[in-house]
Design a protein around this motif. Structure first.
Motif, PDB file in Angstrom:
ATOM      1  N   HIS A  64       0.830  -1.208   0.000  1.00  0.00           N
ATOM      2  CA  HIS A  64       0.000   0.000   0.000  1.00  0.00           C
ATOM      3  C   HIS A  64       0.864   1.257   0.000  1.00  0.00           C
ATOM      4  O   HIS A  64       0.584   2.230  -0.717  1.00  0.00           O
ATOM      5  CB  HIS A  64      -0.920  -0.006   1.223  1.00  0.00           C
ATOM      6  CG  HIS A  64      -1.963  -1.079   1.168  1.00  0.00           C
ATOM      7  ND1 HIS A  64      -2.667  -1.493   2.278  1.00  0.00           N
ATOM      8  CD2 HIS A  64      -2.430  -1.832   0.126  1.00  0.00           C
ATOM      9  CE1 HIS A  64      -3.506  -2.445   1.940  1.00  0.00           C
ATOM     10  NE2 HIS A  64      -3.385  -2.664   0.633  1.00  0.00           N
ATOM     11  N   VAL A  65       1.909   1.239   0.812  1.00  0.00           N
ATOM     12  CA  VAL A  65       2.821   2.389   0.845  1.00  0.00           C
ATOM     13  C   VAL A  65       3.494   2.559  -0.507  1.00  0.00           C
ATOM     14  O   VAL A  65       3.613   3.682  -1.036  1.00  0.00           O
ATOM     15  CB  VAL A  65       3.865   2.211   1.955  1.00  0.00           C
ATOM     16  CG1 VAL A  65       4.893   3.335   1.901  1.00  0.00           C
ATOM     17  CG2 VAL A  65       3.190   2.172   3.316  1.00  0.00           C
ATOM     18  N   ALA A  66       3.933   1.471  -1.113  1.00  0.00           N
ATOM     19  CA  ALA A  66       4.600   1.547  -2.407  1.00  0.00           C
ATOM     20  C   ALA A  66       3.656   2.079  -3.484  1.00  0.00           C
ATOM     21  O   ALA A  66       4.055   2.874  -4.344  1.00  0.00           O
ATOM     22  CB  ALA A  66       5.129   0.167  -2.804  1.00  0.00           C
ATOM     23  N   VAL A  67       2.392   1.654  -3.438  1.00  0.00           N
ATOM     24  CA  VAL A  67       1.415   2.149  -4.417  1.00  0.00           C
ATOM     25  C   VAL A  67       1.227   3.662  -4.274  1.00  0.00           C
ATOM     26  O   VAL A  67       1.162   4.398  -5.264  1.00  0.00           O
ATOM     27  CB  VAL A  67       0.070   1.412  -4.256  1.00  0.00           C
ATOM     28  CG1 VAL A  67      -1.027   2.112  -5.055  1.00  0.00           C
ATOM     29  CG2 VAL A  67       0.202  -0.028  -4.725  1.00  0.00           C
ATOM     30  N   ALA A  68       1.141   4.139  -3.052  1.00  0.00           N
ATOM     31  CA  ALA A  68       0.972   5.579  -2.829  1.00  0.00           C
ATOM     32  C   ALA A  68       2.152   6.363  -3.401  1.00  0.00           C
ATOM     33  O   ALA A  68       1.976   7.385  -4.076  1.00  0.00           O
ATOM     34  CB  ALA A  68       0.815   5.863  -1.337  1.00  0.00           C
ATOM     35  N   PHE A  69       3.367   5.877  -3.136  1.00  0.00           N
ATOM     36  CA  PHE A  69       4.537   6.569  -3.680  1.00  0.00           C
ATOM     37  C   PHE A  69       4.598   6.429  -5.203  1.00  0.00           C
ATOM     38  O   PHE A  69       5.066   7.330  -5.900  1.00  0.00           O
ATOM     39  CB  PHE A  69       5.812   6.021  -3.041  1.00  0.00           C
ATOM     40  CG  PHE A  69       5.966   6.390  -1.589  1.00  0.00           C
ATOM     41  CD1 PHE A  69       5.452   7.579  -1.105  1.00  0.00           C
ATOM     42  CD2 PHE A  69       6.631   5.543  -0.716  1.00  0.00           C
ATOM     43  CE1 PHE A  69       5.596   7.924   0.230  1.00  0.00           C
ATOM     44  CE2 PHE A  69       6.786   5.879   0.627  1.00  0.00           C
ATOM     45  CZ  PHE A  69       6.261   7.073   1.100  1.00  0.00           C
ATOM     46  N   GLY A  70       4.155   5.291  -5.730  1.00  0.00           N
ATOM     47  CA  GLY A  70       4.119   5.118  -7.178  1.00  0.00           C
ATOM     48  C   GLY A  70       3.161   6.092  -7.842  1.00  0.00           C
ATOM     49  O   GLY A  70       3.447   6.651  -8.906  1.00  0.00           O
ATOM     50  N   VAL A  71       1.999   6.304  -7.214  1.00  0.00           N
ATOM     51  CA  VAL A  71       1.045   7.288  -7.736  1.00  0.00           C
ATOM     52  C   VAL A  71       1.672   8.674  -7.733  1.00  0.00           C
ATOM     53  O   VAL A  71       1.502   9.459  -8.679  1.00  0.00           O
ATOM     54  CB  VAL A  71      -0.255   7.265  -6.907  1.00  0.00           C
ATOM     55  CG1 VAL A  71      -1.149   8.447  -7.271  1.00  0.00           C
ATOM     56  CG2 VAL A  71      -1.000   5.955  -7.130  1.00  0.00           C
ATOM     57  N   ALA A  72       2.408   8.993  -6.687  1.00  0.00           N
ATOM     58  CA  ALA A  72       3.084  10.297  -6.623  1.00  0.00           C
ATOM     59  C   ALA A  72       4.086  10.447  -7.764  1.00  0.00           C
ATOM     60  O   ALA A  72       4.193  11.510  -8.386  1.00  0.00           O
ATOM     61  CB  ALA A  72       3.778  10.461  -5.275  1.00  0.00           C
ATOM     62  N   ALA A  73       4.833   9.387  -8.054  1.00  0.00           N
ATOM     63  CA  ALA A  73       5.814   9.436  -9.141  1.00  0.00           C
ATOM     64  C   ALA A  73       5.119   9.631 -10.486  1.00  0.00           C
ATOM     65  O   ALA A  73       5.550  10.438 -11.315  1.00  0.00           O
ATOM     66  CB  ALA A  73       6.651   8.160  -9.156  1.00  0.00           C
ATOM     67  N   LEU A  74       4.027   8.901 -10.719  1.00  0.00           N
ATOM     68  CA  LEU A  74       3.301   9.044 -11.983  1.00  0.00           C
ATOM     69  C   LEU A  74       2.707  10.447 -12.123  1.00  0.00           C
ATOM     70  O   LEU A  74       2.723  11.034 -13.212  1.00  0.00           O
ATOM     71  CB  LEU A  74       2.194   7.993 -12.064  1.00  0.00           C
ATOM     72  CG  LEU A  74       2.653   6.533 -12.215  1.00  0.00           C
ATOM     73  CD1 LEU A  74       1.457   5.599 -12.177  1.00  0.00           C
ATOM     74  CD2 LEU A  74       3.425   6.359 -13.527  1.00  0.00           C
ATOM     75  N   ALA A  75       2.176  10.971 -11.034  1.00  0.00           N
ATOM     76  CA  ALA A  75       1.602  12.319 -11.086  1.00  0.00           C
ATOM     77  C   ALA A  75       2.670  13.363 -11.368  1.00  0.00           C
ATOM     78  O   ALA A  75       2.436  14.336 -12.109  1.00  0.00           O
ATOM     79  CB  ALA A  75       0.886  12.632  -9.775  1.00  0.00           C
ATOM     80  N   ALA A  76       3.861  13.187 -10.795  1.00  0.00           N
ATOM     81  CA  ALA A  76       4.953  14.123 -11.071  1.00  0.00           C
ATOM     82  C   ALA A  76       5.365  14.049 -12.536  1.00  0.00           C
ATOM     83  O   ALA A  76       5.622  15.080 -13.181  1.00  0.00           O
ATOM     84  CB  ALA A  76       6.138  13.823 -10.161  1.00  0.00           C
ATOM     85  N   ALA A  77       5.412  12.838 -13.100  1.00  0.00           N
ATOM     86  CA  ALA A  77       5.732  12.690 -14.521  1.00  0.00           C
ATOM     87  C   ALA A  77       4.642  13.317 -15.384  1.00  0.00           C
ATOM     88  O   ALA A  77       4.914  13.939 -16.419  1.00  0.00           O
ATOM     89  CB  ALA A  77       5.898  11.207 -14.862  1.00  0.00           C
ATOM     90  N   PHE A  78       3.384  13.180 -14.979  1.00  0.00           N
ATOM     91  CA  PHE A  78       2.268  13.798 -15.692  1.00  0.00           C
ATOM     92  C   PHE A  78       2.401  15.323 -15.685  1.00  0.00           C
ATOM     93  O   PHE A  78       2.183  15.989 -16.700  1.00  0.00           O
ATOM     94  CB  PHE A  78       0.952  13.377 -15.037  1.00  0.00           C
ATOM     95  CG  PHE A  78      -0.264  14.053 -15.597  1.00  0.00           C
ATOM     96  CD1 PHE A  78      -0.842  13.605 -16.772  1.00  0.00           C
ATOM     97  CD2 PHE A  78      -0.838  15.131 -14.945  1.00  0.00           C
ATOM     98  CE1 PHE A  78      -1.955  14.221 -17.303  1.00  0.00           C
ATOM     99  CE2 PHE A  78      -1.956  15.761 -15.454  1.00  0.00           C
ATOM    100  CZ  PHE A  78      -2.512  15.302 -16.641  1.00  0.00           C
ATOM    101  N   PHE A  79       2.777  15.886 -14.535  1.00  0.00           N
ATOM    102  CA  PHE A  79       2.999  17.331 -14.448  1.00  0.00           C
ATOM    103  C   PHE A  79       4.068  17.780 -15.434  1.00  0.00           C
ATOM    104  O   PHE A  79       3.898  18.776 -16.151  1.00  0.00           O
ATOM    105  CB  PHE A  79       3.404  17.703 -13.018  1.00  0.00           C
ATOM    106  CG  PHE A  79       3.934  19.097 -12.875  1.00  0.00           C
ATOM    107  CD1 PHE A  79       3.075  20.171 -12.759  1.00  0.00           C
ATOM    108  CD2 PHE A  79       5.304  19.342 -12.874  1.00  0.00           C
ATOM    109  CE1 PHE A  79       3.559  21.470 -12.642  1.00  0.00           C
ATOM    110  CE2 PHE A  79       5.798  20.625 -12.759  1.00  0.00           C
ATOM    111  CZ  PHE A  79       4.921  21.693 -12.642  1.00  0.00           C
ATOM    112  N   ALA A  80       5.183  17.048 -15.480  1.00  0.00           N
ATOM    113  CA  ALA A  80       6.263  17.417 -16.399  1.00  0.00           C
ATOM    114  C   ALA A  80       5.796  17.327 -17.849  1.00  0.00           C
ATOM    115  O   ALA A  80       6.098  18.203 -18.671  1.00  0.00           O
ATOM    116  CB  ALA A  80       7.471  16.503 -16.170  1.00  0.00           C
ATOM    117  N   ALA A  81       5.037  16.284 -18.191  1.00  0.00           N
ATOM    118  CA  ALA A  81       4.562  16.120 -19.565  1.00  0.00           C
ATOM    119  C   ALA A  81       3.609  17.240 -19.946  1.00  0.00           C
ATOM    120  O   ALA A  81       3.683  17.801 -21.051  1.00  0.00           O
ATOM    121  CB  ALA A  81       3.878  14.763 -19.723  1.00  0.00           C
ATOM    122  N   MET A  82       2.692  17.614 -19.052  1.00  0.00           N
ATOM    123  CA  MET A  82       1.745  18.688 -19.338  1.00  0.00           C
ATOM    124  C   MET A  82       2.453  20.028 -19.477  1.00  0.00           C
ATOM    125  O   MET A  82       2.048  20.875 -20.273  1.00  0.00           O
ATOM    126  CB  MET A  82       0.693  18.776 -18.234  1.00  0.00           C
ATOM    127  CG  MET A  82      -0.317  17.650 -18.220  1.00  0.00           C
ATOM    128  SD  MET A  82      -1.311  17.578 -19.757  1.00  0.00           S
ATOM    129  CE  MET A  82      -0.437  16.283 -20.667  1.00  0.00           C
TER     130      MET A  82
END
Length: 284
Positions: free
Chosen positions: A11-29
């Motif tokens: 569960h902790v890893a999933v939360a941090f993974g979501v944070a990483a994906l969201a940060a990559a999404f921010f950079a792409a946008m």
């Protein structure tokens, strides 16, 4: 490793993974567009993922205290003190033993840190150039001149003293590309130096956007051969390169060089002579 602890780490890893994906999404946008809502959403999800991950880690993987052992004050034997130190070291082990959450946290913070570097581009001297951005219109050399219905315009389509709003082919209706096509007596033209061949049989073309506040300059005074902006009454001399002769406008209307294509239709021989629209951004 027990099942509940394994699930907690995931569960902790999933939360941090979501944070990483969201940060990559921010950079792409940031690179692909300028939608501030999507940029804000990316940062929101990234920081929310970090917050959830830290909270889960604290409540499920770290030792839960307080730990109190009631006993009489005494000096413990050396073996007991060593055992106690070993126990404390074992309790701190989740900080170093939980490899998966730790790696996902490193990934999330790393991606978020890299994404935070993208906006720095806007602060550098090599960032967007206002002059280039404002001067970049759909008009290009070879672009066919069309009316508001997208039909190509020929020199004979405009009568003497007539005015037609035209656009580059394929971009009919684009605001910053609107140009006024006006027919005057070729003998009366006194265009600026270097623009002597920018007209075709008395046809001259000027940007329709007033250089004062961007209003459409749609009123042609045939008697004086001037264009009038209805918003603040700026007057532009059609025969003299659309230079301002009255009103608050301080910059001429950008002119479009005209030519005739192989099919007999009007074409642009280049872009506008300057950025269309208001000149408030430019020091005069």
């Amino acid at each position: 490793m027990s099942g509940p602890r394994r699930r907690a780490e995931r569960h902790v890893a999933v939360a941090f993974g979501v944070a990483a994906l969201a940060a990559a999404f921010f950079a792409a946008m940031y690179v692909l567009g300028d939608d501030t809502q999507l940029l804000g959403l990316g940062l929101l999800v990234a920081f929310a993922g970090l917050a959830v991950g830290f909270a889960l880690w604290a409540h499920t993987l770290l030792p839960q205290g307080p730990f109190v052992e009631e006993r009489e004050p005494m000096i413990s034997p050396l073996p007991e003190r060593r055992a106690l130190a070993s126990e404390f070291a074992r309790d701190e082990a989740p900080l170093t033993r939980t490899a998966l959450p730790r790696r996902m946290l490193t990934l999330a913070l790393g991606v978020l840190g890299l994404a935070a570097l993208f906006p720095i581009r806007s602060l550098l001297a090599r960032g967007p150039n206002p002059w280039r951005a404002l001067a970049d219109t759909p008009w290009r050399a070879g672009a066919r001149v069309v009316n508001d219905r997208g039909r190509p315009v020929r020199p004979g389509d405009v009568a003497e003293g007539g005015v037609v709003t035209v656009f580059p082919e394929g971009r009919a209706g684009i605001g910053d590309a609107a140009v006024l096509l006006i027919r005057v007596d070729p003998a009366d033209l006194e265009l600026p130096p270097g623009r002597e061949n920018w007209a075709v049989d008395g046809l001259v073309a000027y940007s329709k956007l007033c250089t004062h506040a961007g209003c459409p300059v749609g009123l042609y005074v045939k008697q004086t051969q001037q264009l009038l902006c209805p918003c603040h009454q700026s007057l532009f001399d059609v025969l003299g390169g659309a230079r301002p002769v009255a009103g608050p406008a301080a910059r001429p209307l950008p002119q479009l060089p005209l030519g005739v294509g192989a099919d007999g239709t009007l074409v642009a021989r280049g872009g506008l002579s300057g950025p269309p629209g208001p000149g408030y951004w430019r020091k005069t």
